[in-house]
Write an enzyme that holds these catalytic residues in place. Structure first.
Site, PDB file in Angstrom:
ATOM      1  N   CYS A 136       0.839  -1.207   0.000  1.00 48.56           N
ATOM      2  CA  CYS A 136       0.000   0.000   0.000  1.00 48.56           C
ATOM      3  C   CYS A 136       0.873   1.256   0.000  1.00 48.56           C
ATOM      4  O   CYS A 136       1.372   1.680   1.041  1.00 48.56           O
ATOM      5  CB  CYS A 136      -0.902  -0.003   1.228  1.00 48.56           C
ATOM      6  SG  CYS A 136      -1.922   1.471   1.355  1.00 48.56           S
ATOM      7  N   CYS A 139      -0.423   4.163   2.081  1.00 50.61           N
ATOM      8  CA  CYS A 139      -0.230   4.000   3.531  1.00 50.61           C
ATOM      9  C   CYS A 139       1.232   4.268   3.912  1.00 50.61           C
ATOM     10  O   CYS A 139       1.503   4.896   4.930  1.00 50.61           O
ATOM     11  CB  CYS A 139      -0.581   2.583   3.985  1.00 50.61           C
ATOM     12  SG  CYS A 139      -2.063   1.893   3.269  1.00 50.61           S
ATOM     13  N   ASP A 140       2.159   3.766   3.112  1.00 52.90           N
ATOM     14  CA  ASP A 140       3.563   3.733   3.539  1.00 52.90           C
ATOM     15  C   ASP A 140       4.519   4.593   2.711  1.00 52.90           C
ATOM     16  O   ASP A 140       5.699   4.694   3.039  1.00 52.90           O
ATOM     17  CB  ASP A 140       4.067   2.274   3.510  1.00 52.90           C
ATOM     18  CG  ASP A 140       3.256   1.387   4.441  1.00 52.90           C
ATOM     19  OD1 ASP A 140       2.804   1.889   5.475  1.00 52.90           O
ATOM     20  OD2 ASP A 140       3.062   0.205   4.123  1.00 52.90           O
TER      21      ASP A 140
END
Ligand code: FAD
Ligand code: NAP
Length: 324
Positions: A136, A139-140
């Site tokens: 992701c 997300c990261d």
């Protein structure tokens, strides 16, 4: 004592399919109860821009899903924060058990559990998850400011992830196992034009390197798909974007499946092999897998469920221990 909640229409999943089914189910006065699962809002909550939702030239995934949730609530759907761990389709009403311990009984069920990211299946990938291996980018990605990353895959997700990561990384290498991408042409053009991105064609990832002395990812060993010749690509992060598998564990062995674990529905409907159980969205769609097609199937599932419930006649018996 275990709490039991009864509903005419139980919707499992809170992606575009689940929320759309909820809007239609509520407007049909079925007073649906929707269980959100561990990813409220579904897959679109892990992306940024969405440019193909009709009516919005551009929006973001999280914003779109917040609006869908608000719409479902406004129409009268009860939305519950829980994750279904077991579903018994052999009894009537159907029984779902939540992680919280709550039992949900439903006269009809709409399965809208979507799909989950696939992994390469390498031991090094598993070992380094959370230490530089991710599925992701939204997300990261932030952790890779000023660093180099690798993205694996050749579909829309991989191309989107690669483009998004250019906001942080100094260099993005997309590794694809063939010599052409399956992503939409408009996305491919953006990718090829981007000065920070290079594509390593015809290669697979043989091993993700790093993890020594508690350090994170240091690179990947990529092998040529036909010759097997290997090369090391130094990087600080690896984003796996090789597609998604349908989330069908709850109904495995209970409903018919096809095309590698997708729930099979009667063509042109959302009816599964179990009367009263309907499937919508990515959990049943091995072809299109889009927000708009999932939403469309959510609408179909609610209409199918409404007609099926009406055909059953009077309300099905409510379990004695059920709350309203
Ligand atoms: P999902 O969105 O997968 O939602 C599944 C829901 O089920 C989740 O809420 C989850 O919590 C719930 N659930 C699962 N198991 C359980 C359980 N046991 N108990 C309770 N709940 C459960 N499509 C587009 O059209 N445009 C885009 O721009 C786009 N971008 C994308 C970007 C990325 C990174 C990804 C991964 C996908 C993208 N897609 C896009 C595809 C789109 O997100 C999916 O087609 C769509 O979200 C599928 O909707 P769904 O409702 O079927 O399921
Ligand atoms: P996908 O379209 O299934 O693509 C998966 C990619 O990963 C393919 O290129 C595939 O290679 C590669 N791959 C699969 N297994 C692999 C393995 N073991 N090793 C190496 N490579 C592997 O999946 P997706 O990109 O996640 O997209 C899923 C769905 O969501 C699609 O319908 C897509 O259109 C949709 N989506 C839409 C948008 C958008 O509209 N903007 C954005 C994201 C996703 P091959 O090509 O060789 O098969």
């Amino acid at each position: 004592m275990t709490e039991t909640r009864h509903t005419r229409l139980l919707i499992i999943g809170s992606g575009p399919a689940g929320y759309t089914a909820a809007v239609y189910g509520a407007r049909a006065m079925l007073e649906p109860l929707l269980v959100q699962g561990i990813q409220p809002g579904g897959q679109l909550t892990i992306t940024t821009d969405v440019e193909n939702w009709p009516g919005d030239t551009t929006t973001t995934g999280p914003e779109l899903m917040q609006r869908m949730e608000a719409h479902a609530r406004a129409m009268g759907t009860e939305i519950v924060s829980d994750h279904i761990t077991a579903l018994d389709l052999s009894v009537r009403p159907f029984v779902a058990t939540g992680d919280t311990g709550t039992r949900y009984t439903g006269d009809a069920v709409i399965l809208a559990t979507g799909a989950q990211a696939k992994w390469l299946g390498l031991p090094s990938e598993e070992r380094l998850q959370g230490m530089g291996v991710s599925a992701c980018a939204t997300c990261d990605g932030f952790f890779y400011r000023g660093k180099e990353v690798v993205v694996v895959g050749g579909g829309n997700t991989a191309v989107e992830e690669a483009l998004f990561l250019t906001n942080f990384a100094t260099r993005v290498t997309l590794i694809h196992r063939r010599d052409s991408l399956r992503a939409e042409k408009i996305m491919q053009e953006r990718l090829f034009r981007h000065p920070k991105i290079r594509v390593l064609w015809d290669h697979t990832v043989a091993e993700i390197l790093g993890g020594d002395d508690g350090a994170g990812v240091t690179g990947v060993r990529a092998a040529h798909a036909t010759t097997g010749d290997a090369q090391v690509i130094p990087c600080d992060g690896v984003f796996i974007a090789i597609g998604h598998a349908p989330a069908t564990e709850l109904v495995r062995g209970q409903v018919e499946m096809h095309h590698g674990d997708y729930v099979k529905v009667k063509p042109g409907t959302t009816e599964t092999s179990v009367p009263g159980v309907f499937a919508a969205g990515d959990v049943t769609d091995h072809v299109y897998r889009q927000a708009v097609t999932s939403a469309g199937m959510g609408c179909m599932a609610a209409l199918d469920a409404e007609r099926w419930l009406a055909a059953q006649g009077a309300d099905a018996p409510v379990p004695a221990d059920a709350e309203a």
